[in-house]
Every structure is written in structure tokens, then in C-alpha cells.
Design a protein around this motif. Structure first.
Motif, PDB file in Angstrom:
ATOM      1  N   ASP A  39      -0.419  38.732 -23.058  1.00 20.69           N
ATOM      2  CA  ASP A  39      -0.379  37.721 -23.189  1.00 20.69           C
ATOM      3  C   ASP A  39       0.089  36.495 -21.843  1.00 20.69           C
ATOM      4  O   ASP A  39       0.824  36.613 -21.086  1.00 20.69           O
ATOM      5  N   GLU A  76       0.499  55.081 -19.059  1.00 21.69           N
ATOM      6  CA  GLU A  76      -0.713  55.284 -17.860  1.00 21.69           C
ATOM      7  C   GLU A  76      -0.186  55.771 -16.527  1.00 21.69           C
ATOM      8  O   GLU A  76      -1.017  56.964 -16.070  1.00 21.69           O
ATOM      9  N   ASP A  78       2.943  52.272 -27.564  1.00 22.36           N
ATOM     10  CA  ASP A  78       4.881  52.516 -28.102  1.00 22.36           C
ATOM     11  C   ASP A  78       5.334  52.917 -28.200  1.00 22.36           C
ATOM     12  O   ASP A  78       5.942  53.967 -28.288  1.00 22.36           O
ATOM     13  N   SER A 121      -4.585  45.093 -28.712  1.00 20.74           N
ATOM     14  CA  SER A 121      -3.462  44.620 -28.937  1.00 20.74           C
ATOM     15  C   SER A 121      -2.433  45.520 -28.660  1.00 20.74           C
ATOM     16  O   SER A 121      -2.385  46.845 -29.884  1.00 20.74           O
ATOM     17  N   GLY A 122      -1.455  44.794 -28.802  1.00 19.94           N
ATOM     18  CA  GLY A 122       0.210  45.554 -29.175  1.00 19.94           C
ATOM     19  C   GLY A 122      -0.232  45.243 -31.314  1.00 19.94           C
ATOM     20  O   GLY A 122       0.440  46.327 -31.966  1.00 19.94           O
ATOM     21  N   HIS A 160      -4.167  33.152 -31.533  1.00 17.22           N
ATOM     22  CA  HIS A 160      -4.001  33.849 -30.723  1.00 17.22           C
ATOM     23  C   HIS A 160      -5.245  34.585 -30.572  1.00 17.22           C
ATOM     24  O   HIS A 160      -4.934  34.975 -28.870  1.00 17.22           O
ATOM     25  N   GLY A 216       2.809  51.338 -22.910  1.00 12.32           N
ATOM     26  CA  GLY A 216       1.560  51.330 -22.011  1.00 12.32           C
ATOM     27  C   GLY A 216       1.231  51.408 -20.439  1.00 12.32           C
ATOM     28  O   GLY A 216       0.515  52.607 -20.517  1.00 12.32           O
ATOM     29  N   ASN A 267      -5.417  49.261 -19.305  1.00 14.91           N
ATOM     30  CA  ASN A 267      -5.565  50.519 -19.104  1.00 14.91           C
ATOM     31  C   ASN A 267      -7.373  50.836 -18.123  1.00 14.91           C
ATOM     32  O   ASN A 267      -7.999  50.885 -18.951  1.00 14.91           O
ATOM     33  N   GLY A 286      -2.192  49.870 -29.315  1.00 15.79           N
ATOM     34  CA  GLY A 286      -1.129  48.861 -28.610  1.00 15.79           C
ATOM     35  C   GLY A 286       0.506  49.458 -29.571  1.00 15.79           C
ATOM     36  O   GLY A 286       0.871  50.569 -28.619  1.00 15.79           O
ATOM     37  N   GLY A 316      -3.503  43.263 -24.797  1.00 17.74           N
ATOM     38  CA  GLY A 316      -2.877  44.270 -23.138  1.00 17.74           C
ATOM     39  C   GLY A 316      -3.738  45.261 -23.590  1.00 17.74           C
ATOM     40  O   GLY A 316      -3.524  45.300 -22.203  1.00 17.74           O
ATOM     41  N   HIS A 324      -7.478  35.744 -26.373  1.00 11.99           N
ATOM     42  CA  HIS A 324      -7.557  36.767 -25.686  1.00 11.99           C
ATOM     43  C   HIS A 324      -9.291  37.158 -25.888  1.00 11.99           C
ATOM     44  O   HIS A 324     -10.162  37.198 -25.181  1.00 11.99           O
TER      45      HIS A 324
END
Ligand code: KG4
Ligand code: ZN
Length: 360
Positions: free
Chosen positions: A315, A191, A174, A143-144, A119, A187, A287, A170, A283, A123
Motif C-alpha cells: 500500500d 520469503e 500471515d 494482497s492481505g 483501493h 510475507g 514475493n 496474504g 502486497g 493497485h
């Protein structure tokens, strides 16, 4: 070369068909023929985070329709595919198994290669799909679940320069959003709120800023947000408090990431003197404030910033299909006995990151 890619490692069921564009002047980029994404966010929202069991069942229920939809949108039959790729990890294992089994079944039925994609590599290679960025480059993956700085020397060839010693960025977005009552995922609303807030109102720390190396740390920042909120007069948070905290938090994150990235550029130069690009992915790369900071850092260091379009930062299946194309071109396919991997680092030789020697 046309590849179907499946992504089911988190809370999106996604499938896409991507073609390697061999037209003259296309710089070896990809062409996205279809890109279907079904988000499970509404299912997880009441829990304030992703529930793995709920995610796995939801992937199982809709993966057939999403894959068929991607094929229909591309206007292709399965016999026109050269390979099928799926996220093989890292991620929530129930979901990964669903995508891998689906891809293996298609590969078996059509006698085409199956490719298990990391994965994170999905990215990492997205900027090559969209902008044709050449190896080597410095990658900031945010990312998260991950915050890493990697030298990308080629497909499957990564050197990790920095990572987080505690939370991912991330995750910090969160958790801060949760404290501010902004919902999940955090996120985007942070923002939006930050645009209306005063970033100087709350004096938050800049963890590890100026320290040697380029590791990250975000747990102290999260704790500082909580302390600052607890110190406000009792009662409900006012909209201005929320906006000011979102702005203060986002400014702190952007500043630390800018500092860590600047240091990583220096390490990257020693490792890959011919590198010209800084690529941001994951992810959190959606931003805009962070992108502006990175743009300034890259420009000051003589690198070009390559940031994929916002929709390809979070994703998606297209990044998996593209990574599949990159691997297929090199003959890197997988057997149908591939076992899904809950953990799968891009640089398996990198030592475990700790705060030892940095925090002091
Ligand atoms: O890459 P991704 O879609 O899933 C993982 O593989 O983790 O990243 C999701 C993360 C979430 O933590 C989400 O809050 C964050 O990316 N995110 C953002 C923004 N959009 C998504 N963070 C900051 N600003 C955004 N605009
Ligand atoms: Zn991701």
C-alpha cells in the motif's frame, strides 16, 4: 496534471504527489514527485494483526504531517495541485474516513476536485503508472484482503474472472507466519525463511489446482500447515523446521497461483483477444518466488508480465494519486458528499464465489 493522493485504508498512513508525464516518449506514464509512507506495523505487532481502532487513531494523529511532508518533498504548494484523491474504500472504515475527510478539506479549501479512489483500483492501475501498460490486461491482485483475477478493460471497467472462496493469499502468509513464530506481516519473513528451506519436506495440498475456472482457496492449505506442525515431535520448532515449512508453503502457493492464472489467461483471451499483458499487483506481488512462477506462466502463454517495483506493490499513496489522475483525465470526480465504503467490489456484477461445483 498533478494530483495528491492519500492512502489510509489499512495500516499505512501514506501520501504522494504524482504528475502525469506528457513528455514525448513517456508513454503516458506518471512521475512520482513524492511518496511518504508511515507504517503502523510496530503498533500492531504485539497483537499479531491489525487492530482497527488503533489504526484509525494513528492515522488521525499523523495524517497532517504525512500530507505536508509529501507536499514539501514535491516542492509544491497546494495551489499547484489539479485535484486531491483519497482511498474511499474498501478497507478499515475508521482509517478510510480520516483520509477522505482530509482530502475533502483540501479540495474545499483550494476549490479543486476531490476524487474517491477504490483501493483495489489503485493497485490495479499501478502498472500503468510505472510501465505504461495498455488496456486491456489480465490482473492478478494478491494482497492481505484480496486474491482476484480480473480482466481490466479500462478505468472503472473490470470483469472478475476468479476470486478466493475463503481466505486471501496474504492472510494465508500471515497466519502461516504466526504459526511459525515469524511475526507480522508474514510475507517477508516467510520469503526469507523459504530461501533456506527444503520445499519438498512437507507434502502440502495444492487447493483447487487443475479444477475448472480460476477461483482460489487457501483455508485448506493453512489447516494442512497446522496439521503438519502438530505432527512434529513435541518441543520448540527448530530453525530447519521453520525454513522447510516456509519453503513448502510458499511452493504450494506459487504452484496454485500459477495454475489458476494459466486458466484465467484462457478466459481472458476469449474476453479480450487483443490483450498482451499479465499484471500482478498487491502486497503479495512483492514475493520473488511468485513473480518467477508468473513470469514462466506468462511466457508460456505468450503474454508479457508487468510487475511494479516492490515498494509500489504494498500500500502507498502514489497508486492512489495515479488512479486519481486516470479518473481526472476522464472527468470522473466525486462530490464532497461521497460516503466512505467499507466494501467496494471492482466488479459489482460478479456473483458470490462459492466452492459449489469446483471442489468435488
Ligand atoms: O496490498 P497490501 O500492502 O495491503 C492490503 O491491501 O492488504 O498487502 C499486504 C499483504 C500482507 O498479507 C503481507 O504479508 C503480504 O502482503 N506480503 C507478502 C510479501 N510482502 C508483503 N507476501 C508474500 N511475500 C512477500 N514478500
Ligand atoms: Zn492494498
Amino acid at each position: 496534471m498533478i494530483v495528491l493522493g492519500l492512502e489510509t485504508s489499512c495500516d499505512e498512513t501514506a501520501a504522494a504527489v504524482v504528475r502525469l508525464n506528457t513528455d514525448e516518449g513517456a508513454d503516458g506514464r506518471g512521475e512520482i514527485l513524492s511518496n511518504r509512507i508511515l507504517s503502523q506495523i510496530e503498533m500492531h505487532r504485539p497483537f499479531g494483526g491489525i487492530v482497527p481502532e488503533v489504526a484509525a487513531r494513528a492515522h488521525l494523529e499523523c495524517v497532517d504531517a504525512i500530507v505536508q511532508g509529501a507536499m514539501d518533498d514535491a516542492g509544491l504548494g497546494y495551489d499547484q495541485l489539479d485535484a486531491v484523491a483519497a482511498t474511499g474504500g474498501p478497507g478499515l472504515i475508521g482509517g478510510v474516513i480520516v483520509g477522505v475527510m482530509m482530502a475533502k478539506a483540501i479540495a474545499r479549501a483550494r476549490s479543486i476536485p476531490f476524487i474517491a479512489v477504490n483501493h483495489l483500483e489503485g493497485h490495479a492501475l499501478t502498472a500503468r503508472l510505472t510501465q505504461g501498460v495498455e488496456f486491456p490486461y489480465l490482473l492478478l491482485l494478491v494482497s492481505g484482503g484480496h486474491s482476484q483475477l480480473l480482466a481490466v478493460r479500462g478505468v472503472g471497467d473490470y470483469v472478475r474472472l476468479g476470486t478466493t472462496i475463503d481466505d486471501a493469499v496474504g492472510e494465508a502468509f500471515d497466519k502461516t507466519a504466526k504459526m511459525l513464530g515469524l511475526g507480522y506481516p508474514g510475507g517477508p519473513p516467510i520469503e526469507a525463511a523459504a530461501k533456506l528451506g527444503n520445499a519438498k519436506r512437507f507434502a502440502l495440498p495444492r487447493p483447487l489446482k487443475g479444477k475448472p475456472g480460476c477461483h482460489f482457496s487457501f483455508s485448506g492449505l493453512k489447516a494442512a500447515v497446522k496439521r503438519a506442525l502438530d505432527a512434529l515431535p513435541p518441543g520448540d520448532l527448530q530453525p530447519q523446521d521453520i525454513n522447510d515449512m516456509a519453503a513448502s508453503f510458499q511452493a504450494a502457493v506459487a504452484e496454485v497461483i500459477g495454475d489458476r492464472t494459466r486458466r484465467a489467461i484462457h478466459l481472458f483471451r476469449d474476453l479480450c483477444p487483443q490483450g498482451r499483458s499479465l499484471v500482478v499487483a498487491g502486497g503479495v506481488a512483492a514475493n520473488t518466488a511468485l513473480r518467477d512462477t508468473l513470469q514462466a506462466v506468462a511466457a508460456a502463454e505468450g503474454l508479457t508480465l508487468a510487475a511494479p517495483p516492490l515498494a509500489l506493490c504494498t500500500d502507498n499513496g502514489a497508486m492512489i494519486a495515479w488512479a486519481g489522475i486516470e479518473r481526472l483525465r476522464l472527468g470522473l470526480t466525486d462530490g464532497l458528499d461521497f460516503a466512505p465504503r467499507p466494501r467496494w467490489p471492482l466488479d459489482p456484477d460478479a456473483p458470490k464465489a462459492t466452492g459449489a461445483g469446483i471442489k468435488a
